[in-house]
Design an enzyme around this catalytic site. Structure first.
Site, PDB file in Angstrom:
ATOM      1  N   HIS A 174       0.820  -1.219   0.000  1.00 54.84           N
ATOM      2  CA  HIS A 174       0.000   0.000   0.000  1.00 54.84           C
ATOM      3  C   HIS A 174       0.851   1.265   0.000  1.00 54.84           C
ATOM      4  CE1 HIS A 174      -4.061  -1.793   0.868  1.00 54.84           C
ATOM      5  NE2 HIS A 174      -3.261  -2.829   1.079  1.00 54.84           N
ATOM      6  N   ASP A 382       3.266   9.767  -0.390  1.00 53.93           N
ATOM      7  CA  ASP A 382       2.147   8.941   0.067  1.00 53.93           C
ATOM      8  C   ASP A 382       1.909   7.863  -0.989  1.00 53.93           C
ATOM      9  OD1 ASP A 382      -0.057   8.105   1.555  1.00 53.93           O
ATOM     10  OD2 ASP A 382      -0.743  10.149   1.923  1.00 53.93           O
TER      11      ASP A 382
HETATM   12  P1  ADP Z   1      -3.051   6.392   5.654  1.00 58.65           P
HETATM   13  O1  ADP Z   1      -3.385   5.024   5.171  1.00 58.65           O
HETATM   14  O2  ADP Z   1      -1.618   6.749   5.539  1.00 58.65           O
HETATM   15  O3  ADP Z   1      -3.559   6.675   7.029  1.00 58.65           O
HETATM   16  P2  ADP Z   1      -5.101   7.455   3.799  1.00 58.65           P
HETATM   17  O4  ADP Z   1      -5.437   8.863   3.446  1.00 58.65           O
HETATM   18  O5  ADP Z   1      -4.956   6.550   2.642  1.00 58.65           O
HETATM   19  O6  ADP Z   1      -3.793   7.484   4.715  1.00 58.65           O
HETATM   20  O7  ADP Z   1      -6.245   6.859   4.718  1.00 58.65           O
HETATM   21  C1  ADP Z   1      -6.654   7.465   5.907  1.00 58.65           C
HETATM   22  C2  ADP Z   1      -8.013   6.911   6.288  1.00 58.65           C
HETATM   23  O8  ADP Z   1      -8.245   7.225   7.658  1.00 58.65           O
HETATM   24  C3  ADP Z   1      -9.152   7.509   5.487  1.00 58.65           C
HETATM   25  O9  ADP Z   1     -10.099   6.513   5.195  1.00 58.65           O
HETATM   26  C4  ADP Z   1      -9.731   8.560   6.436  1.00 58.65           C
HETATM   27  O10 ADP Z   1     -11.104   8.785   6.261  1.00 58.65           O
HETATM   28  C5  ADP Z   1      -9.467   7.952   7.789  1.00 58.65           C
HETATM   29  N1  ADP Z   1      -9.281   8.987   8.822  1.00 58.65           N
HETATM   30  C6  ADP Z   1      -8.354   9.946   8.865  1.00 58.65           C
HETATM   31  N2  ADP Z   1      -8.502  10.724   9.951  1.00 58.65           N
HETATM   32  C7  ADP Z   1      -9.566  10.249  10.607  1.00 58.65           C
HETATM   33  C8  ADP Z   1     -10.237  10.631  11.814  1.00 58.65           C
HETATM   34  N3  ADP Z   1      -9.817  11.654  12.560  1.00 58.65           N
HETATM   35  N4  ADP Z   1     -11.304   9.901  12.180  1.00 58.65           N
HETATM   36  C9  ADP Z   1     -11.719   8.848  11.432  1.00 58.65           C
HETATM   37  N5  ADP Z   1     -11.131   8.443  10.307  1.00 58.65           N
HETATM   38  C10 ADP Z   1     -10.065   9.128   9.889  1.00 58.65           C
HETATM   39  O1  F6P Z   2      -1.142   2.893   4.498  1.00 60.37           O
HETATM   40  C1  F6P Z   2      -0.112   2.507   5.307  1.00 60.37           C
HETATM   41  C2  F6P Z   2      -0.541   2.065   6.696  1.00 60.37           C
HETATM   42  O2  F6P Z   2       0.483   1.536   7.442  1.00 60.37           O
HETATM   43  C3  F6P Z   2      -1.610   1.034   6.607  1.00 60.37           C
HETATM   44  O3  F6P Z   2      -1.120  -0.257   6.697  1.00 60.37           O
HETATM   45  C4  F6P Z   2      -2.504   1.428   7.709  1.00 60.37           C
HETATM   46  O4  F6P Z   2      -3.796   1.450   7.169  1.00 60.37           O
HETATM   47  C5  F6P Z   2      -2.197   2.868   8.047  1.00 60.37           C
HETATM   48  O5  F6P Z   2      -1.005   3.168   7.435  1.00 60.37           O
HETATM   49  C6  F6P Z   2      -2.278   3.137   9.528  1.00 60.37           C
HETATM   50  O6  F6P Z   2      -1.110   2.760  10.207  1.00 60.37           O
HETATM   51  P1  F6P Z   2      -1.056   1.945  11.555  1.00 60.37           P
HETATM   52  O7  F6P Z   2      -1.612   0.594  11.260  1.00 60.37           O
HETATM   53  O8  F6P Z   2       0.378   1.917  11.938  1.00 60.37           O
HETATM   54  O9  F6P Z   2      -1.904   2.679  12.544  1.00 60.37           O
END
Ligand code: ADP
Ligand code: F6P
Length: 510
Positions: A174, A382
């Site tokens: 990912h 990202d």
């Molecule tokens: P990552 O996987 O690095 O966290 P992404 O943008 O791909 O980044 O995914 C983040 C996910 O977490 C999204 O589905 C978003 O809606 C969710 N998210 C981010 N902040 C919050 C929050 N404060 N409360 C609930 N969900 C959240």
């Molecule tokens: O997208 C990368 C990632 O490590 C995912 O595996 C996971 O959804 C997200 O970031 C949140 O990270 P963690 O599992 O360390 O809270």
């Protein structure tokens, strides 16, 4: 997500024809305000992508439930069996916080923070990967399909193949896969590559990542490799780009609900009815570019290009990996800067930045997206960034400007966004001003194009392209589609000639 009460005792061990293996289960053990154990949706994009996809399929999800110590027995979540892998405190420290999040994570994200190397962390990484492979071997049906996810588990494909050569194994990363000059820093680079090559198909977010992988396999393992196929022993491993997505229709339907629209109107009032709202939603991570964004905003306030009464910034920053030193330092720095900016530019009842660190439910997030005139998604690097896609899906009114980093995987798919280089402070400021001042016609045209793209390229399209590449015969896809239609239409999609041919034609690749 309400998932209590927990089942008492271990559920009977059943086998599944589809097993998803990820470091995290879709539910996470957290502590309620009254101190009781509470289960809620796990943070991050991986769960956000996979959970809606697997709902009501006869699959098993192998993963960690978020705490330390013995594995809790969990009930099925939306029809998907939960198979918990226990992690001890040492495993958590050395595998999750250490090798996964203080070695691989920074290295794979352009080393924007210094990756650390410790032999003890590598030992834990091997040990935990072995445990995941053994747990998966127990629950996978003869000849079944196993789909291993992400950088925490890069050794699992190889370890699992040794235990269960009958399985069809897929691996999907990912996060970005770095160029050779960075990956070569890893003391155990050969083992990590060999582990991934245990899969039949290795999927990445972008074509450039597949290219980096092929180059490394040639250089480090001296194996014959192209950007589509790698020969190892008597097998061919296929590689390719499969940009992950979201449940576009679900987010659009949620955002269209009258109560969400009403909540968005109330939020705007509560924010003081500003002319424009800028929103950012991030896990609190140094890859997300939060500090650079705050600096750009602060300079725009100082120069008078942006005025507090006209414009508000809502920064949602959910704490993440809180025991890792680099994340603790980041949080302190961000909070100090938010305090400084509010102290310097805010007024009584009118802060310059509304800073929120709480988890929100999906409806509240949808309302926030609907209130944002500009959504600022400016990571330094990202793999994809699903927040950007959620924002576009939520703008059922066709309005809203997406300010997007060139260094997010999403940028290759959504070139109609206002693209910026977050390392370039002046460029970031100009991009923010351009998005704030864009004409409604321009904003509307861009949003229309992005929405049309995401309706085609949603999470089901992603799974179809990946799984049909993994299972050329289409047997799995037929099985899932006939069960309840979750992957509806998948059976009609012919397996592509090569995995690299299957993903979005729209995205620029690279
Ligand atoms: P990552 O996987 O690095 O966290 P992404 O943008 O791909 O980044 O995914 C983040 C996910 O977490 C999204 O589905 C978003 O809606 C969710 N998210 C981010 N902040 C919050 C929050 N404060 N409360 C609930 N969900 C959240
Ligand atoms: O997208 C990368 C990632 O490590 C995912 O595996 C996971 O959804 C997200 O970031 C949140 O990270 P963690 O599992 O360390 O809270």
């Amino acid at each position: 997500m309400a998932v209590s009460p927990l089942l008492i005792g271990m559920p009977e061990m059943r086998q599944s024809s589809l097993v998803v293996v990820a470091n995290r289960l879709p539910i996470d053990d957290s502590v309620a305000p009254d101190g009781a154990c509470e289960w809620r949706r796990s943070p991050g994009g991986l769960v956000g992508a996979l959970h809606p996809l697997l709902r009501h399929t006869p699959a098993t999800w192998v993963g960690w439930a978020g705490g330390a110590g013995s594995a809790p027995a969990l009930p099925d979540v939306d029809g998907v069996r939960m198979h918990t892998v226990a992690l001890s405190r040492d495993d958590l420290r050395d595998h999750y916080e250490g090798f996964s999040n203080a070695t691989l994570w920074p290295l794979y994200h352009d080393a924007v923070e210094q990756p650390q190397h410790h032999r003890r962390w590598w030992e834990a990484y091997q040990r935990v990967n072995q445990r995941f492979a053994e747990a998966t071997a127990e629950v996978a049906e003869q000849g079944g399909i196993v789909w291993v996810q992400d950088y925490h588990l890069q050794l699992v494909p190889g370890l699992l193949r040794a235990l269960r050569p009958d399985l069809r194994i897929g691996f999907f990363l990912h996060v970005p896969f770095p160029p050779p000059e960075l990956f070569m820093q890893l003391p155990r680079r050969a083992e990590l590559l060999r582990g991934m090559l245990g899969a039949d198909l290795v999927g990445f977010q972008r074509a450039q990542a597949a290219h980096n992988f092929a180059q490394l396999v040639t250089k480090v393992l001296e194996l014959p490799a192209t950007d589509r196929r790698i020969g190892i022993d008597d097998r061919v491993v296929r590689i390719g780009a499969f940009p992950v997505s979201i449940d576009t229709a679900e987010m659009a339907a949620l955002a269209a609900r009258p109560e969400v629209a009403a909540r968005a109107r109330r939020l705007r009032r509560d924010l003081g009815d500003p002319r424009q709202v800028i929103l950012s939603v991030d896990r609190m991570d140094y890859t997300k570019g939060i500090e650079q964004r705050l600096k750009a905003y602060s300079e725009l306030l100082a120069s008078g290009d942006v005025k507090v009464r006209d414009t508000v910034l809502v920064q949602v920053a959910m704490p993440s990996r809180e025991r890792v030193g680099q994340y603790q330092i980041l949080r302190e720095r961000i909070e100090r800067e938010v305090g400084r900016i509010n102290g310097e530019f805010g007024r009584v009842g009118e802060p310059a930045i509304h800073y929120l660190t709480q988890p929100f439910d999906r409806a509240e997030l949808a309302a926030l997206y609907r209130v944002a005139d500009v959504m600022a998604v400016t990571p330094l690097r990202d793999g994809m960034n699903l927040v950007a896609k959620e924002y576009v899906a939520a703008r059922v009114d066709g309005a809203g400007a997406l300010l997007l980093s060139e260094f997010a995987g999403t940028a290759a798919e959504l070139p109609e966004a206002y693209l910026v280089n977050p390392h370039d402070l002046e460029g970031l400021k100009q991009g923010l001003c351009a998005a704030l001042r864009a004409s409604p016609t321009d904003v509307g045209q861009r949003m229309r194009a992005m929405r049309a793209y995401l309706h085609q390229h949603d999470i089901r399209a992603w799974a179809r392209s990946y799984l049909s590449a993994l299972d050329e015969a289409g047997a799995l896809i037929n099985r899932l589609a006939s069960t309840d239609g979750t992957l509806d239409g998948a059976a009609r999609v012919p397996a592509p000639a090569t995995p690299a041919a299957s993903p979005a034609t729209h995205h620029a690749g690279g």
